[in-house]
Design a protein around this motif. Structure first.
Motif, PDB file in Angstrom:
ATOM      1  N   GLU A   2       1.616   9.222 -81.593  1.00  0.00           N
ATOM      2  CA  GLU A   2       0.349   9.731 -81.075  1.00  0.00           C
ATOM      3  C   GLU A   2      -0.333   8.768 -80.126  1.00  0.00           C
ATOM      4  O   GLU A   2      -1.128   9.177 -79.292  1.00  0.00           O
TER       5      GLU A   2
ATOM      6  N   SER B  25       1.570  12.594 -70.857  1.00  0.00           N
ATOM      7  CA  SER B  25       2.139  13.733 -70.136  1.00  0.00           C
ATOM      8  C   SER B  25       1.551  13.833 -68.731  1.00  0.00           C
ATOM      9  O   SER B  25       2.269  14.092 -67.754  1.00  0.00           O
ATOM     10  N   ARG B  26       0.241  13.613 -68.647  1.00  0.00           N
ATOM     11  CA  ARG B  26      -0.395  13.619 -67.320  1.00  0.00           C
ATOM     12  C   ARG B  26       0.106  12.468 -66.468  1.00  0.00           C
ATOM     13  O   ARG B  26       0.307  12.599 -65.252  1.00  0.00           O
TER      14      ARG B  26
ATOM     15  N   ARG C 150      -0.717  11.283 -76.157  1.00  0.00           N
ATOM     16  CA  ARG C 150       0.401  12.098 -75.681  1.00  0.00           C
ATOM     17  C   ARG C 150      -0.007  12.973 -74.502  1.00  0.00           C
ATOM     18  O   ARG C 150       0.771  13.202 -73.577  1.00  0.00           O
ATOM     19  N   VAL C 151      -1.253  13.457 -74.543  1.00  0.00           N
ATOM     20  CA  VAL C 151      -1.749  14.269 -73.433  1.00  0.00           C
ATOM     21  C   VAL C 151      -1.850  13.407 -72.178  1.00  0.00           C
ATOM     22  O   VAL C 151      -1.406  13.798 -71.098  1.00  0.00           O
TER      23      VAL C 151
ATOM     24  N   ASP D 154      -4.834  11.407 -78.742  1.00  0.00           N
ATOM     25  CA  ASP D 154      -4.364  12.304 -77.692  1.00  0.00           C
ATOM     26  C   ASP D 154      -3.726  11.513 -76.562  1.00  0.00           C
ATOM     27  O   ASP D 154      -3.716  11.935 -75.413  1.00  0.00           O
TER      28      ASP D 154
END
Length: 211
Positions: free
Chosen positions: A87, A26-27, A22-23, A20
């Protein structure tokens, strides 16, 4: 200690890191400092290992390890963070670390030249180097220096493939995304690198590094 294992251990697999990133990335694009902290926790060991193998210097690796995270944070604050193509952010951070290693190498060359001039002017009477190191760490650095000399015999793009896939355990897809090339290109570079290095494979440290 072998040339392919450092005091911080080998990086975890992408699956073990929970895919994660990618999460978090993004943050991070929103200048979330907690996301940066988590990315550092996950990937600092991989960056450290990579930097040691690239520089053959424990001290240089310590200096380099912060740089890619600092660079990403600056981009985040400027709103210029590129999208993450895979990822995990590992390969992207390693490519950035490689750029910092090149900067560190240039700095080291300038320092050696300066030291040489000082020694010449002072008749060799300079202050001793107080950077302590255990015999094991010195031996490890010497072995990695031997490997680096062998790797200089092959093109830079082939070295990058070895460093990312073989040493840093990035997948072909991760390496391709970070380098901006196709997966087939990465595979081709790896194959050619191993073929080229087969002529110097008698170097024990190189055998281990490419295993």
């Amino acid at each position: 200690m072998s040339t392919t294992t450092t005091s911080r251990g080998e990086p975890r697999s992408a699956a073990a890191m929970a895919a994660d990133d990618r999460v978090l990335w993004s943050r991070l694009a929103g200048a979330d400092d907690a996301a940066l902290t988590e990315l550092y926790r996950r990937h600092c060991d991989a960056v450290y290992n990579f930097a040691f193998r690239r520089t053959a210097s424990w001290a240089a690796a310590e200096d380099v390890v912060q740089a890619p995270f600092t660079a990403v944070w600056r981009r985040a604050r400027a709103g210029t963070v590129d999208a993450l193509r895979s990822e995990t952010a590992r390969a992207v951070l390693l490519v950035m670390a490689g750029q910092e290693c090149a900067n560190a190498a240039r700095t080291a060359r300038r320092q050696r030249l300066l030291r040489g001039r000082i020694e010449a002017d002072s008749g060799g009477a300079v202050s001793p180097d107080h950077a302590g190191s255990t015999a094991e760490r010195v031996d490890d650095a010497l072995q990695m220096s031997e490997v680096r000399r062998a790797l200089r015999l092959i093109p830079r793009v082939q070295r990058e493939a070895i460093e990312l896939v073989v040493w840093s355990h990035c997948s072909i897809a991760e390496a391709a995304g970070a380098l901006g090339v196709s997966e087939g290109t990465v595979k081709s570079r790896l194959h050619r690198a191993r073929q080229s290095l087969s002529t110097v494979i008698e170097i024990d440290a190189l055998k281990e590094a490419l295993s």
